[in-house]
Design a protein around this motif. Structure first.
Motif, PDB file in Angstrom:
ATOM      1  N   ASN A  10      30.807  17.785  37.475  1.00 29.30           N
ATOM      2  CA  ASN A  10      31.523  18.388  36.352  1.00 29.30           C
ATOM      3  C   ASN A  10      32.638  17.474  35.833  1.00 29.30           C
ATOM      4  O   ASN A  10      33.671  17.942  35.361  1.00 29.30           O
ATOM      5  CB  ASN A  10      32.084  19.759  36.749  1.00 29.30           C
ATOM      6  CG  ASN A  10      32.478  20.596  35.549  1.00 29.30           C
ATOM      7  OD1 ASN A  10      31.901  20.459  34.474  1.00 29.30           O
ATOM      8  ND2 ASN A  10      33.460  21.458  35.721  1.00 29.30           N
ATOM      9  N   GLY A  11      32.444  16.166  35.955  1.00 32.27           N
ATOM     10  CA  GLY A  11      33.435  15.207  35.466  1.00 32.27           C
ATOM     11  C   GLY A  11      34.586  14.948  36.421  1.00 32.27           C
ATOM     12  O   GLY A  11      35.456  14.121  36.131  1.00 32.27           O
ATOM     13  N   ASN A  12      34.615  15.633  37.569  1.00 28.65           N
ATOM     14  CA  ASN A  12      35.676  15.416  38.549  1.00 28.65           C
ATOM     15  C   ASN A  12      35.523  14.055  39.201  1.00 28.65           C
ATOM     16  O   ASN A  12      34.416  13.549  39.365  1.00 28.65           O
ATOM     17  CB  ASN A  12      35.642  16.507  39.630  1.00 28.65           C
ATOM     18  CG  ASN A  12      36.130  17.831  39.111  1.00 28.65           C
ATOM     19  OD1 ASN A  12      37.268  17.943  38.683  1.00 28.65           O
ATOM     20  ND2 ASN A  12      35.265  18.824  39.128  1.00 28.65           N
ATOM     21  N   LYS A  13      36.625  13.468  39.581  1.00 29.73           N
ATOM     22  CA  LYS A  13      36.643  12.168  40.246  1.00 29.73           C
ATOM     23  C   LYS A  13      37.074  12.354  41.695  1.00 29.73           C
ATOM     24  O   LYS A  13      37.886  13.226  42.002  1.00 29.73           O
ATOM     25  CB  LYS A  13      37.639  11.225  39.558  1.00 29.73           C
ATOM     26  CG  LYS A  13      37.383  11.031  38.086  1.00 29.73           C
ATOM     27  CD  LYS A  13      36.279  10.057  37.863  1.00 29.73           C
ATOM     28  CE  LYS A  13      36.177   9.765  36.370  1.00 29.73           C
ATOM     29  NZ  LYS A  13      34.901   9.301  35.979  1.00 29.73           N
TER      30      LYS A  13
END
Length: 129
Positions: A10-13
């Motif tokens: 979900n675009g988390n790093k």
């Protein structure tokens, strides 16, 4: 060396921490001190995320956060997690099932299962922060 990548980020790093114990990639890890993590114990209230790779005690380890990330981790020995169940930590950085309301009230709820699995297989869950 066990490498781990979440099913959906979900675009988390990921973040980097220091291991305060030996960690295997794919284990759920919890805060164990200032900027340190270790495999989470059963019903941990200090979960940070899931380790991306193996790390020795004192080494740097990449950790994927929980919130809005779909993880796939091993179910606790002799356990079963069913889709829709609340997920908490089992022993040694594994996943276990729990009633959502009970685990939420206790501060141990880390997510909701999206698949069903029995030990020693892996279950998927969407993490909650």
């Amino acid at each position: 060396m066990a490498d781990y990548t979440p099913v959906y980020t979900n675009g988390n790093k990921p973040m980097t921490k220091t291991a305060s114990a030996a960690i295997t990639g794919g284990q759920i890890v919890a805060a164990s001190g200032v900027s340190t993590v270790a495999p989470a114990g059963a019903a941990s209230t200090a979960v940070v995320g899931v380790a991306a790779h193996d790390a020795a005690n004192g080494a740097r380890v990449t950790v994927w956060p929980l919130t809005n990330v779909e993880h796939e981790v091993t179910v606790v020995a002799a356990g079963t997690v069913t889709a829709g169940d609340g997920v908490v930590t089992g022993a040694s950085g594994t996943a276990a099932t729990a009633a959502v309301a009970t685990a939420a009230a206790a501060g141990t709820l880390i997510g909701t299962a999206t698949t069903t699995a029995t030990a020693p297989n892996k279950v998927r869950f969407i993490g909650r922060g």
